[in-house]
Write an enzyme that holds these catalytic residues in place. Structure first.
Site, PDB file in Angstrom:
ATOM      1  N   GLU A 148       0.811  -1.224   0.000  1.00 51.95           N
ATOM      2  CA  GLU A 148       0.000   0.000   0.000  1.00 51.95           C
ATOM      3  C   GLU A 148       0.845   1.275   0.000  1.00 51.95           C
ATOM      4  O   GLU A 148       1.668   1.466   0.895  1.00 51.95           O
ATOM      5  CB  GLU A 148      -0.886  -0.003   1.250  1.00 51.95           C
ATOM      6  CG  GLU A 148      -1.756   1.218   1.409  1.00 51.95           C
ATOM      7  CD  GLU A 148      -2.585   1.188   2.691  1.00 51.95           C
ATOM      8  OE1 GLU A 148      -3.577   1.938   2.759  1.00 51.95           O
ATOM      9  OE2 GLU A 148      -2.239   0.431   3.625  1.00 51.95           O
ATOM     10  N   GLU A 246     -12.277   2.713   5.235  1.00 49.71           N
ATOM     11  CA  GLU A 246     -11.173   3.014   6.144  1.00 49.71           C
ATOM     12  C   GLU A 246     -11.095   4.529   6.340  1.00 49.71           C
ATOM     13  O   GLU A 246     -10.148   5.185   5.927  1.00 49.71           O
ATOM     14  CB  GLU A 246      -9.852   2.463   5.592  1.00 49.71           C
ATOM     15  CG  GLU A 246      -8.762   2.393   6.663  1.00 49.71           C
ATOM     16  CD  GLU A 246      -7.403   1.997   6.116  1.00 49.71           C
ATOM     17  OE1 GLU A 246      -6.786   1.107   6.699  1.00 49.71           O
ATOM     18  OE2 GLU A 246      -6.970   2.600   5.105  1.00 49.71           O
TER      19      GLU A 246
END
Length: 263
Positions: A148, A246
């Site tokens: 990520e 998120e």
């Protein structure tokens, strides 16, 4: 739309083990977590309590982070952290065991910050070794290691999709094919990446998508990002997985933006 609630950033007013049931009560069948323990190898009792909380709530775990260090203190992963490679390797078996017990198949390995006094090239070499070890460790359960790009952490070297994909290319060259890009649209946008171009070129091979709006990392609709359009185009371009929620929001209003289907 298949959403999965990140219970490490949402529903945090509740104790961790109560959050899966709260997500279920809010109408979700899927959840994800950052590493929910203080150590790389937690006790069997702590792991059992975690997996039992998921099962009792009736939710599916779709994503789990490898140990990333002390996140509140600014740590962002152990993958490239010279001196903690043994700790990361020990964590792999625990992650795989939790995946096997829960059916989770997506595992986020945060790359780690640059370290003072350590050559970046040495960190990058270690990172590839650790990612390959992680990929092989979860391969037996059909797992995928997620890599990520992250914003808000100046010492974290993966800022764009291209940064992460360059590392993934190295893991492929090393003989594994189950390391994939985690496309967090919030992080990519904040870092100035061309999210539309990333979707066009790579959505078919995304390992996971996460969303939050900008500014503020709030709920969809609280900012200016075209999250709905990006999700729709990612689907059109071949992404079929869940969308990770998120973002930061109070529990009582966290999901007010959703259009509820009639019963």
């Amino acid at each position: 739309m298949s959403y999965t609630v990140n219970c490490s950033i949402l529903l945090t007013e509740l104790p961790l083990l109560e959050r899966p049931a709260a997500a279920k009560k809010a109408g979700f069948d899927h959840v994800e977590f950052w590493w929910p323990f203080a150590e790389a190898v937690p006790s069997d009792a702590d792991v059992k309590a975690f997996t039992t909380a998921l099962a009792d709530a009736g939710v599916q775990l779709t994503g789990l982070n490898f140990l990333a260090g002390d996140m509140p203190a600014g740590d962002r992963g152990l993958v490239s952290w010279t001196g903690r490679d043994a700790e990361f390797r020990d964590n792999i078996d625990v992650v795989a065991a939790i995946g096997e017990a829960t059916g989770c198949r997506g595992f986020n390995a945060l790359y780690g910050n640059r370290q003072d006094g350590v050559e970046p090239a040495a960190q990058d070499e270690l990172a590839v070794e650790n990612l390959v070890a992680a990929a092989r460790g979860i391969e037996r359960i059909g797992g995928t290691v997620l890599l990520e790009p992250v914003s808000g952490a100046p010492a974290y070297p993966l800022k764009t999709a291209a940064d992460a994909l360059a590392v993934i290319d190295k893991t492929t060259a090393a003989g594994v094919d189950n390391v994939k890009l985690l496309a967090d649209f919030y992080h990519l946008a904040v870092n100035g990446d061309d999210v539309d171009a990333v979707i066009e070129a790579h959505a078919h091979d995304f390992g996971h998508i996460q969303i939050a709006d900008n500014p503020g990392r709030g709920a969809p609709g609280s900012g200016e990002l075209p999250l709905g359009e990006w999700i729709t185009r990612s689907r059109e371009r071949g992404y079929h997985g869940p969308i990770g929620l998120e973002y930061k929001a109070a529990a009582e209003t966290a999901f007010d933006w959703l259009i509820r289907q009639p019963a």
